[in-house]
Design a protein around this motif. Structure first.
Motif, mmCIF file in Angstrom:
data_model
loop_
_atom_site.group_PDB
_atom_site.id
_atom_site.type_symbol
_atom_site.label_atom_id
_atom_site.label_comp_id
_atom_site.label_asym_id
_atom_site.label_seq_id
_atom_site.Cartn_x
_atom_site.Cartn_y
_atom_site.Cartn_z
ATOM 1 N N ASP A 94 -3.412 8.517 -0.605
ATOM 2 C CA ASP A 94 -3.768 7.433 0.308
ATOM 3 C C ASP A 94 -5.192 6.936 0.025
ATOM 4 O O ASP A 94 -5.469 5.740 0.098
ATOM 5 C CB ASP A 94 -3.669 7.979 1.741
ATOM 6 C CG ASP A 94 -3.892 6.929 2.805
ATOM 7 O OD1 ASP A 94 -3.601 5.761 2.566
ATOM 8 O OD2 ASP A 94 -4.352 7.318 3.899
ATOM 9 N N ALA B 207 -6.070 4.440 14.558
ATOM 10 C CA ALA B 207 -6.495 5.150 13.348
ATOM 11 C C ALA B 207 -6.057 6.616 13.398
ATOM 12 O O ALA B 207 -5.634 7.177 12.392
ATOM 13 C CB ALA B 207 -8.012 5.053 13.174
ATOM 14 N N HIS C 145 -2.395 13.021 7.299
ATOM 15 C CA HIS C 145 -2.905 12.173 6.216
ATOM 16 C C HIS C 145 -4.215 11.461 6.551
ATOM 17 O O HIS C 145 -4.909 11.014 5.648
ATOM 18 C CB HIS C 145 -1.839 11.174 5.740
ATOM 19 C CG HIS C 145 -1.816 9.868 6.476
ATOM 20 N ND1 HIS C 145 -0.992 9.632 7.552
ATOM 21 C CD2 HIS C 145 -2.526 8.722 6.300
ATOM 22 C CE1 HIS C 145 -1.192 8.397 7.989
ATOM 23 N NE2 HIS C 145 -2.127 7.830 7.258
ATOM 24 N N THR C 146 -4.578 11.357 7.818
ATOM 25 C CA THR C 146 -5.828 10.658 8.164
ATOM 26 C C THR C 146 -6.976 11.637 8.404
ATOM 27 O O THR C 146 -8.066 11.448 7.868
ATOM 28 C CB THR C 146 -5.640 9.767 9.410
ATOM 29 O OG1 THR C 146 -4.561 8.870 9.176
ATOM 30 C CG2 THR C 146 -6.896 8.968 9.714
ATOM 31 N N VAL C 147 -6.740 12.658 9.209
ATOM 32 C CA VAL C 147 -7.842 13.571 9.581
ATOM 33 C C VAL C 147 -7.777 14.903 8.843
ATOM 34 O O VAL C 147 -8.684 15.720 8.978
ATOM 35 C CB VAL C 147 -7.907 13.834 11.106
ATOM 36 C CG1 VAL C 147 -8.079 12.540 11.868
ATOM 37 C CG2 VAL C 147 -6.691 14.583 11.608
ATOM 38 N N HIS D 275 0.855 -1.203 0.000
ATOM 39 C CA HIS D 275 0.000 0.000 0.000
ATOM 40 C C HIS D 275 0.888 1.250 0.000
ATOM 41 O O HIS D 275 0.630 2.194 -0.749
ATOM 42 C CB HIS D 275 -0.941 -0.029 1.208
ATOM 43 C CG HIS D 275 -1.557 1.284 1.577
ATOM 44 N ND1 HIS D 275 -2.516 1.919 0.790
ATOM 45 C CD2 HIS D 275 -1.345 2.111 2.647
ATOM 46 C CE1 HIS D 275 -2.862 3.062 1.380
ATOM 47 N NE2 HIS D 275 -2.167 3.215 2.494
ATOM 48 N N TYR E 209 -12.989 12.040 15.676
ATOM 49 C CA TYR E 209 -11.945 12.897 16.236
ATOM 50 C C TYR E 209 -12.311 14.349 15.917
ATOM 51 O O TYR E 209 -12.678 14.656 14.768
ATOM 52 C CB TYR E 209 -10.614 12.507 15.589
ATOM 53 C CG TYR E 209 -9.417 13.245 16.123
ATOM 54 C CD1 TYR E 209 -8.975 13.059 17.429
ATOM 55 C CD2 TYR E 209 -8.707 14.116 15.312
ATOM 56 C CE1 TYR E 209 -7.867 13.724 17.913
ATOM 57 C CE2 TYR E 209 -7.585 14.786 15.776
ATOM 58 C CZ TYR E 209 -7.173 14.593 17.083
ATOM 59 O OH TYR E 209 -6.076 15.251 17.552
HETATM 60 P P1 GDP Z 1 -4.886 3.871 6.111
HETATM 61 O O1 GDP Z 1 -3.939 4.125 7.259
HETATM 62 O O2 GDP Z 1 -4.169 3.734 4.801
HETATM 63 O O3 GDP Z 1 -5.801 2.711 6.365
HETATM 64 O O4 GDP Z 1 -5.823 5.162 5.940
HETATM 65 P P2 GDP Z 1 -6.059 6.442 6.865
HETATM 66 O O5 GDP Z 1 -4.847 6.740 7.659
HETATM 67 O O6 GDP Z 1 -6.531 7.530 5.979
HETATM 68 O O7 GDP Z 1 -7.273 6.069 7.799
HETATM 69 C C1 GDP Z 1 -7.211 5.116 8.816
HETATM 70 C C2 GDP Z 1 -8.577 4.917 9.402
HETATM 71 O O8 GDP Z 1 -8.940 6.036 10.200
HETATM 72 C C3 GDP Z 1 -9.704 4.777 8.375
HETATM 73 O O9 GDP Z 1 -10.428 3.598 8.663
HETATM 74 C C4 GDP Z 1 -10.562 6.002 8.608
HETATM 75 O O10 GDP Z 1 -11.921 5.772 8.345
HETATM 76 C C5 GDP Z 1 -10.313 6.263 10.066
HETATM 77 N N1 GDP Z 1 -10.626 7.630 10.522
HETATM 78 C C6 GDP Z 1 -10.501 8.792 9.857
HETATM 79 N N2 GDP Z 1 -10.944 9.827 10.592
HETATM 80 C C7 GDP Z 1 -11.365 9.300 11.766
HETATM 81 C C8 GDP Z 1 -11.972 9.857 12.953
HETATM 82 O O11 GDP Z 1 -12.221 11.045 13.070
HETATM 83 N N3 GDP Z 1 -12.276 8.982 13.950
HETATM 84 C C9 GDP Z 1 -12.023 7.642 13.857
HETATM 85 N N4 GDP Z 1 -12.359 6.864 14.868
HETATM 86 N N5 GDP Z 1 -11.472 7.082 12.765
HETATM 87 C C10 GDP Z 1 -11.154 7.900 11.733
#
Ligand code: GDP
Ligand code: FE
Ligand code: FE
Ligand code: FE
Length: 195
Positions: free
Chosen positions: A136, A89, A118-120, A30, A181
């Motif tokens: 991503d 996460a 990268h996630t939020v 990935h 979050y």
């Molecule tokens: P990955 O690491 O490649 O799987 O992708 P990401 O880092 O973008 O996301 C990881 C996980 O975090 C995903 O399942 C998202 O749905 C989750 N995620 C994103 N925002 C939030 C949030 O605000 N709260 C929670 N609990 N999970 C989140």
């Protein structure tokens, strides 16, 4: 892509090795796809493909650390205690950047911020942040309802892609009764008013 700019103290092969060491094969593959997807989005948006490649490759570097390891870093570095209410996460990006500094000695704040966000996401995201966030989400291995629409929107407009992903993620979390979050909501509000 070969690194020419000395942004980090490694060749690409060396950095790939460092990432591979810390991840299982599925997660490592990935990261390689996010690297390539980030290069493509960088070219489409007139951004440095080398820096996008590095940030893309590194974005999930800390994904497979234990909760115990993350909690220790949050406490030792006096990061926000609110982080403790969430989990891997949220931690693997925001806290994951600390592992990249401490273990890989990479201190480029633009690269570290792209990993952190990268996630939020964030209310303000640099072009690099946006590229990694979207790479991503749309890398070729992704398969979820709406991914083709996400790809189309992102290639038309990176910013629209950022909003689309944030909106979809928020919907998904709420539909599945997951904790949101607060940063995710802050990102949503900032980007909906910008689109
Ligand atoms: P990955 O690491 O490649 O799987 O992708 P990401 O880092 O973008 O996301 C990881 C996980 O975090 C995903 O399942 C998202 O749905 C989750 N995620 C994103 N925002 C939030 C949030 O605000 N709260 C929670 N609990 N999970 C989140
Ligand atoms: Fe991630
Ligand atoms: Fe993501
Ligand atoms: Fe990822």
């Amino acid at each position: 892509i070969e690194y020419k700019k000395n942004l980090i103290p490694y060749t690409r092969e060396q950095l790939v090795g460092k990432v591979q060491e810390k991840l299982d094969d599925k997660r490592f593959q990935h990261c390689l796809r996010v690297e390539q997807q980030a290069i493509q989005l960088a070219k489409e948006n007139n951004y440095d493909p080398e820096k996008a490649a590095i940030a893309g490759l590194l974005h999930d570097y800390a994904k497979q650390r234990s909760d115990h390891d993350f909690i220790k870093v949050i406490n030792d570095k006096q990061m926000s205690p609110d982080l403790l209410d969430y989990g891997n996460a949220i931690w693997h990006g925001i806290v994951g950047a600390e592992f990249i500094k401490d273990e890989l000695h990479i201190f480029d704040e633009e690269i570290l911020n792209a990993v952190r966000r990268h996630t939020v996401g964030a209310p303000y995201m640099t072009l690099l942040d946006q590229i990694v966030y979207m790479a991503d989400y749309i890398e070729p291995g992704r398969d979820f309802p709406g991914v083709d629409e996400a790809r189309k929107i992102t290639h038309e407009s990176l910013k629209k892609g950022v909003f689309f992903q944030t909106q979809q993620t928020l919907k998904h979390l709420i539909e599945n009764s997951k904790p949101v979050y607060p940063g995710t909501i802050t990102t949503y509000n900032a980007w909906q008013s910008a689109i």
